[in-house]
Scaffold this motif. Sequence first.
Motif, mmCIF file in Angstrom:
data_model
loop_
_atom_site.group_PDB
_atom_site.id
_atom_site.type_symbol
_atom_site.label_atom_id
_atom_site.label_comp_id
_atom_site.label_asym_id
_atom_site.label_seq_id
_atom_site.Cartn_x
_atom_site.Cartn_y
_atom_site.Cartn_z
ATOM 1 N N CYS A 136 -7.073 3.641 5.592
ATOM 2 C CA CYS A 136 -7.075 4.719 4.601
ATOM 3 C C CYS A 136 -7.047 6.099 5.252
ATOM 4 O O CYS A 136 -7.427 6.287 6.410
ATOM 5 N N ARG A 194 -11.087 -0.229 4.954
ATOM 6 C CA ARG A 194 -11.688 -0.956 3.849
ATOM 7 C C ARG A 194 -11.167 -2.378 3.813
ATOM 8 O O ARG A 194 -9.997 -2.626 4.125
ATOM 9 N N ASP A 206 -7.026 0.978 -6.841
ATOM 10 C CA ASP A 206 -7.180 2.152 -5.987
ATOM 11 C C ASP A 206 -7.726 1.721 -4.627
ATOM 12 O O ASP A 206 -8.548 0.805 -4.531
ATOM 13 N N SER A 207 -7.267 2.424 -3.592
ATOM 14 C CA SER A 207 -7.784 2.135 -2.256
ATOM 15 C C SER A 207 -9.156 2.734 -2.036
ATOM 16 O O SER A 207 -9.842 2.366 -1.067
ATOM 17 N N GLY A 254 0.839 -1.180 0.000
ATOM 18 C CA GLY A 254 0.000 0.000 0.000
ATOM 19 C C GLY A 254 0.877 1.233 0.000
ATOM 20 O O GLY A 254 1.965 1.238 0.572
ATOM 21 N N VAL A 280 -2.740 5.113 1.768
ATOM 22 C CA VAL A 280 -2.808 3.879 2.552
ATOM 23 C C VAL A 280 -1.707 3.931 3.599
ATOM 24 O O VAL A 280 -0.524 4.034 3.272
ATOM 25 N N LEU A 307 -1.412 -2.001 5.937
ATOM 26 C CA LEU A 307 -2.078 -3.201 5.425
ATOM 27 C C LEU A 307 -2.001 -4.287 6.496
ATOM 28 O O LEU A 307 -0.979 -4.423 7.175
ATOM 29 N N TYR A 348 -12.112 -5.278 -4.093
ATOM 30 C CA TYR A 348 -12.821 -4.533 -3.050
ATOM 31 C C TYR A 348 -14.012 -5.335 -2.523
ATOM 32 O O TYR A 348 -14.764 -5.944 -3.295
ATOM 33 N N VAL A 374 -7.295 -2.529 4.874
ATOM 34 C CA VAL A 374 -6.561 -1.383 4.353
ATOM 35 C C VAL A 374 -6.947 -0.146 5.164
ATOM 36 O O VAL A 374 -8.117 0.264 5.167
ATOM 37 N N GLY A 430 -2.163 6.182 -2.549
ATOM 38 C CA GLY A 430 -3.463 5.526 -2.636
ATOM 39 C C GLY A 430 -3.495 4.277 -3.477
ATOM 40 O O GLY A 430 -4.573 3.723 -3.720
ATOM 41 N N LEU A 478 -2.828 0.311 -4.385
ATOM 42 C CA LEU A 478 -2.654 -1.047 -3.865
ATOM 43 C C LEU A 478 -2.035 -1.874 -4.988
ATOM 44 O O LEU A 478 -2.679 -2.096 -6.017
#
Length: 780
Positions: free
Chosen positions: A143, A149, A115-116, A94, A121, A124, A162, A141, A98, A100
Amino acid sequence: MGGKRKQPEISESDRMVALHRARIVEWMPTAIIALAATADATIVAAARESGSIEIWNTEHWQCIKRIPGRKHAAISSLAWTREGTSGRWRLFSGGLDGALTEWDLEALRSGSVSDSFGGAVWSLAAEPGQSSQGSSQRVAVACDDGALRIFEAQDGVAGLQYVKTLPRTEGRVLSAAWHPDSNTIITGTSSGVMHVWELTSNRELLRMTAGHGAGVGPELCVWSVMVLPDGTMVSGDSTGTLQFWDGQHGTLLQAFSQHKADILAVAASKDGNIVFATGIDVQVACFRRLPAKNGNPEKWLYLDTRRPHTHDVRAMLVLNPACADALLVTGANDAQLFAYSVPRFQTSHPVRVCKVPQRPGLHLAAPSEDPLQPVALLAVQPLHVDLWQTGCTPANPIRQAGKTAKTTASDLTTLPTHIARIQKTGDDHIICGAVSPDGSGVAFSDQQGLHMYQLSPQSDAAHRHDTEAGDPTAQEPDSAVSKATSQQQVAVGRAGQKLMRLGTPGDLPTLQELQYRPGCAQVIGLTAQGSLVVLDTQTMMVVHEFNDAIDALQLAGHSLAVDQAQQAAAEQLDGVSNLTVSADGRWAAVMKGRHVHVFHLQAMTYHGRLPALQDESPLTAIAFSSGGDGLIVANASNHVGVYHVESMAATDWTRTVGARLPGRLLDMPGSIASIAVHPKAAEIVVATPSSTCHISLVHQAPLEAGVPPTTVWGAEYPYQSVNTSQRASDPGENFRVLPMLHPVLMLAYTSPSSLLLVDKPWEEVYKLLPEPLYRHQYGT
């Protein structure tokens, strides 16, 4: 009587080798910002501030793979997952941008990027436990927008997928940790508040405020959180406070203010009874749980502190290997990795994993016959390459008869001269480089392709083939030949030359290693998958590619695995490295694990695999003999062997001397990283990052008392038993070890009577690093 006395003849053995120490090369290792280990504790990934990622084998602490970095890199954290079907390890990062990213561990480059959906980020956290067949492993994650997330690493699907977003909180989410039940997650924020979440319902179970009441708010950051096996929660914050929390009610159990600045990382033993904390004040503090006794509740006790780092410690983890003691590993802004014994933390010293992190790529042209003739040296840096001419040493000093030889300092007849600097374009870092045997050709590779240059007289510049003259990327700044000073003009002899860029094929694969082939206008390149590419430098066409070698290299590791899952992981993380070409241009060799694979460049065929040394250690260095008919290998245990290239069999020296190498060689600190071969004599000098050893391949080694001979050559080939009664005629003459005060970056022969040593004191490196936290020392 009145005539001049005749001078006695000086034999070659009475001459001393001139050692030229040079510190002209830039060496700037970058900070370690993240660490992550596989669930079985066999592999550790380390991310550096430059964006490069190193893959370390924890059995021998050997860097088996290295992913090059890039300019403006923003990696902040790492996490491993494992596929349930194939058993392959997957590495994710991360970033503060932003992103991943999943990293391709076979091609050694970034893979799928997603994208996160929440900005930068900060952390992790991979779901604990190993995913079963057909299931997906989740990754939490943290953020920048204040929300945690959840993503999934699905089998056979590239990148992270996601899943959902937990409710947003005040401030940034800086840290996250899974509960052992895999259904609860704890997060730490930049507002000084910790939250405990239930994933099935997205419900907040507990909310806790870090610190002691003072400074709580936007100024207090919870940088690290952790959940112990019994559910106890641990947090480290920007006030330097380590706190223990009840896992059921969220009440504060104990707090320690041992640290004087931010705690950036916490870690714990497997049973959860020992906790470590570290951060900006560089101390690694150890805390132990005392069980309840005589009606008194259990409590935590501060035990001891270690301070091996000089700058902020930013990453820490505990390894729990199956057949060894648990290890604590730390990485810091001083670019160093240290390992500590968890059960013997108070009684043992930390061990430096590598004394020369991020060693610059140094390549020397072919040695000259005359020590007064300079040799070209190429230094590969992340965004540029420097071409130097080495200094010239005086005539060989003579050892005085009947006296013990002593080293004496003498001035160079010619100082090292900077010839050219090639500044690359683009953000990707340079992967590898090479210089031609005569020093007139330079090549380097990055993710964009292969780049080649040639030193040519300006009068001939108009007649050179330059296909990229109109390409804006060919206008490399600062690539003109440097002008020599008046006292160096004669030795350099290159005034009036120009550095010309040559056109190269655009469809070449990314090359991880490069070597010029002596006596032939060809460059040999090695890909990350193990394929060898032979490029003609005159026609700029690929004349051969050893694709069949990939099958041979994969077959070499097949017997190391017991089942299919272990086989996939072994092939994935067992890298190919150390491309070497013989001085006569007939042979090429590469390392893979414990084996060396040899290629016949004249016949353009795969020649075969050398037998492995029998102490199970992976190889760390290889080199061809000066005549090209022998191949010298060294492994992580500092065993050395010599093989006939044509017959692929061990030499007599390996079967006799190699079976009883002296302890002073085997006990040298670190592993052998390079082998310097004498241009004429059967002698080598092996070097670890902190010591060197001169070895004669003719003389015998002294048989040390009480040390039985051990077999270290390959048992795959028949041999006769070793005569253990044969002893060295002159004990101490062979295997002379010379400890080095400063890290050794390179050691190589520039002529039969001179060695080039490139080193750099750590004190000079520290001057370029950010200032550490000031700590007052008593009495100053």
